[in-house]
Design a protein around this motif. Structure first.
Motif, short mmCIF file in Angstrom:
data_model
loop_
_atom_site.label_atom_id
_atom_site.label_comp_id
_atom_site.label_asym_id
_atom_site.label_seq_id
_atom_site.Cartn_x
_atom_site.Cartn_y
_atom_site.Cartn_z
N ALA A 114 0.86 -1.36 0.09
CA ALA A 114 -0.12 0.02 -0.16
C ALA A 114 0.79 1.44 -0.09
O ALA A 114 0.28 2.15 -0.62
CB ALA A 114 -0.81 -0.05 1.29
N GLN A 115 2.23 1.34 0.67
CA GLN A 115 3.00 2.38 0.71
C GLN A 115 3.60 2.42 -0.77
O GLN A 115 3.58 3.64 -1.33
CB GLN A 115 4.05 2.03 1.90
CG GLN A 115 3.43 2.18 3.26
CD GLN A 115 4.46 1.81 4.08
OE1 GLN A 115 5.79 1.64 3.85
NE2 GLN A 115 4.13 1.55 5.52
N CYS A 116 3.89 1.45 -1.24
CA CYS A 116 4.40 1.49 -2.75
C CYS A 116 3.52 2.33 -3.80
O CYS A 116 3.63 2.96 -4.44
CB CYS A 116 4.83 0.21 -3.26
SG CYS A 116 5.93 -0.42 -2.31
N PHE A 117 2.09 1.90 -3.42
CA PHE A 117 0.84 2.34 -4.19
C PHE A 117 0.75 3.86 -3.99
O PHE A 117 0.61 4.38 -4.66
CB PHE A 117 -0.48 1.67 -3.93
CG PHE A 117 -1.36 1.87 -5.02
CD1 PHE A 117 -1.18 1.86 -6.31
CD2 PHE A 117 -2.43 2.44 -4.30
CE1 PHE A 117 -2.21 2.44 -7.27
CE2 PHE A 117 -3.79 2.98 -5.33
CZ PHE A 117 -3.65 2.94 -6.49
N PHE A 159 -0.27 -0.14 -12.32
CA PHE A 159 0.28 -0.57 -10.96
C PHE A 159 -0.44 -2.04 -10.73
O PHE A 159 -1.67 -1.96 -10.45
CB PHE A 159 0.10 0.35 -10.04
CG PHE A 159 0.66 0.02 -8.63
CD1 PHE A 159 1.80 0.54 -8.13
CD2 PHE A 159 -0.06 -0.78 -7.74
CE1 PHE A 159 2.64 0.31 -7.12
CE2 PHE A 159 0.62 -1.12 -6.43
CZ PHE A 159 1.93 -0.52 -6.11
N ASN A 160 0.21 -3.11 -10.64
CA ASN A 160 -0.53 -4.31 -10.72
C ASN A 160 0.20 -5.46 -9.67
O ASN A 160 1.45 -5.35 -9.63
CB ASN A 160 -0.58 -5.15 -12.18
CG ASN A 160 -0.86 -4.37 -13.15
OD1 ASN A 160 -1.87 -3.55 -12.98
ND2 ASN A 160 -0.28 -4.43 -14.27
N ILE A 161 -0.66 -5.86 -8.74
CA ILE A 161 -0.03 -6.91 -7.61
C ILE A 161 -0.64 -8.15 -7.93
O ILE A 161 -1.83 -8.48 -8.06
CB ILE A 161 -0.46 -6.25 -6.44
CG1 ILE A 161 -0.02 -5.07 -6.02
CG2 ILE A 161 0.10 -7.27 -5.27
CD1 ILE A 161 -0.55 -4.57 -4.65
N PHE A 162 0.13 -9.32 -7.97
CA PHE A 162 -0.26 -10.49 -8.08
C PHE A 162 0.06 -11.20 -6.67
O PHE A 162 1.32 -11.67 -6.47
CB PHE A 162 0.35 -11.41 -9.34
CG PHE A 162 0.03 -12.81 -9.36
CD1 PHE A 162 -1.35 -13.31 -9.88
CD2 PHE A 162 1.10 -13.74 -9.00
CE1 PHE A 162 -1.63 -14.71 -9.46
CE2 PHE A 162 0.86 -15.15 -8.89
CZ PHE A 162 -0.33 -15.46 -9.29
N GLY A 163 -0.66 -11.52 -5.92
CA GLY A 163 -0.47 -12.02 -4.60
C GLY A 163 -0.85 -13.39 -4.35
O GLY A 163 -2.29 -13.45 -4.23
#
Length: 360
Positions: free
Chosen positions: A57-60, A121-125
């Motif tokens: 979230a901080q990166c975002f 901005f993409n996250i794959f978790g």
């Protein structure tokens, strides 16, 4: 940076947006299927952990501060796309997810939710139980900027990539030229990605989430403008002192992010695009030199980079042979390696302003 070139790049930025499935005649060409960008990819672990989710979230937050109002849609955990301005903040959505829920966020900047765009901005978790089994690879964060933004201020992007690697304790990563594909029509646009890669050998190929699921924890897929490697990988290539002997300091710098180091190869990313249409593309000399130095930890084979469409006529990297050829594209003999080192002399040198944080 040449002001005339920057002006040209600004005026012609739209040429980096490519219609949907442009090389696939059986599919609709409506909308934007691919966008040529500068993209950072960081592979990390424990996206199920609350502290790692807060780091994401901080990166975002940092990314949004740079992107301004460019993001337009959010795809989240396989749900229908939402307009970005109407979507709940990432932290609020994340708070509703348990450890064993997927942690997927796909923010895009197209005019339509299905369009590829310059900003993403993409996250794959993975789910907690999946990653704890140790058989499904790692998590990935990818983020992109338009080329003009990097040409105007490459150090801001390099600093962001470093901070993200530091927060996430990244196990590996890279950043440079890439192609963002439509979030809904990826396979239909892989032939476009292939075509661009033939013009730009310095360009990354393949879906980062697909790469994240493959068993490559002990290898990197490719070298790039920015390359992050773990401390274990650093030891396997002889440490910083060995790399310094192979990588001229006027063109290569190192930054210690805690879990590993980021290596910067040159002032700007290099796609290898020829300056003349009648000349073939050129392997970026900095990448050839870096590939030789990191050869022990660079994968020489893996599963296919792309799938392509059923009955597709345009070529893609959908065989082990073509994938291996791409992975090894910077390999060369001693004479051509010396030629690449000589070619570095004609490229801009790094200055103190280009230094990565925590320099080594």
């Amino acid at each position: 940076m040449d002001k005339n070139f920057l002006q040209w790049a600004r005026e012609n930025q739209s040429k980096a947006l490519i219609p949907n499935a442009v090389l696939e005649p059986r599919h609709s060409h409506e909308g934007i299927g691919a966008a040529v960008v500068i993209r950072g990819c960081l592979y990390f672990e424990k996206a199920y952990d609350a502290e790692v989710r807060e780091a994401l979230a901080q990166c975002f937050d940092d990314y949004c501060a740079a992107a301004g109002d460019k993001l337009t849609f959010l795809w989240h955990n396989a749900k229908a796309a939402q307009a970005f301005k109407k979507a709940k903040p990432m932290r609020e959505l994340a708070a509703k997810l348990g450890e064993n829920d997927r942690f997927d966020f796909d923010y895009v900047s197209g005019e339509r939710a299905s369009d590829a765009g310059f900003w993403s901005f993409n996250i794959f978790g993975m789910r907690g139980w999946e990653q704890k089994m140790g058989t499904r690879g790692v998590d990935v964060l990818e983020f992109s900027f338009p080329m003009v933004a990097i040409q105007e201020d490459p150090d801001a992007f390099a600093g962001m990539f470093f901070r993200f690697a530091q927060r996430l304790k990244a196990v590996r990563g890279h950043a440079g030229f890439a192609v963002n594909l439509s979030p809904t029509d990826q396979t239909e646009n892989e032939s476009t990605e292939y075509w661009v890669s033939q013009l730009m050998p310095g360009l990354d190929v393949g879906s980062p989430p697909a790469n994240a699921e493959r068993d490559m924890q002990d290898k990197i897929k490719s070298v790039d403008w920015l390359t992050a490697i773990s401390k274990d990988m650093l030891d396997r290539v002889g440490g910083v002192s060995k790399l310094r002997s192979e990588l001229p300091p006027a063109w290569f710098s190192f930054g210690d992010y805690g879990a590993g180091v980021v290596i910067r190869a040159g002032v700007l990313p290099d796609g290898g695009l020829s300056e003349s249409e009648d000349k073939p593309p050129v392997l970026p000399p900095a990448y050839v030199v870096l590939d030789a130095a990191l050869r022990p930890i660079r994968a020489s084979e893996m599963e296919i980079l792309q799938r392509g469409t059923v009955n597709g006529d345009a070529p893609v990297y959908n065989t082990k042979a073509s994938t291996a050829a791409w992975l090894r594209r910077f390999e060369t003999d001693e004479n051509r390696l010396l030629a690449a080192k000589a070619a570095l002399l004609d490229t801009p040198q790094l200055t103190a302003a280009n230094a990565l944080p925590n320099p080594l």
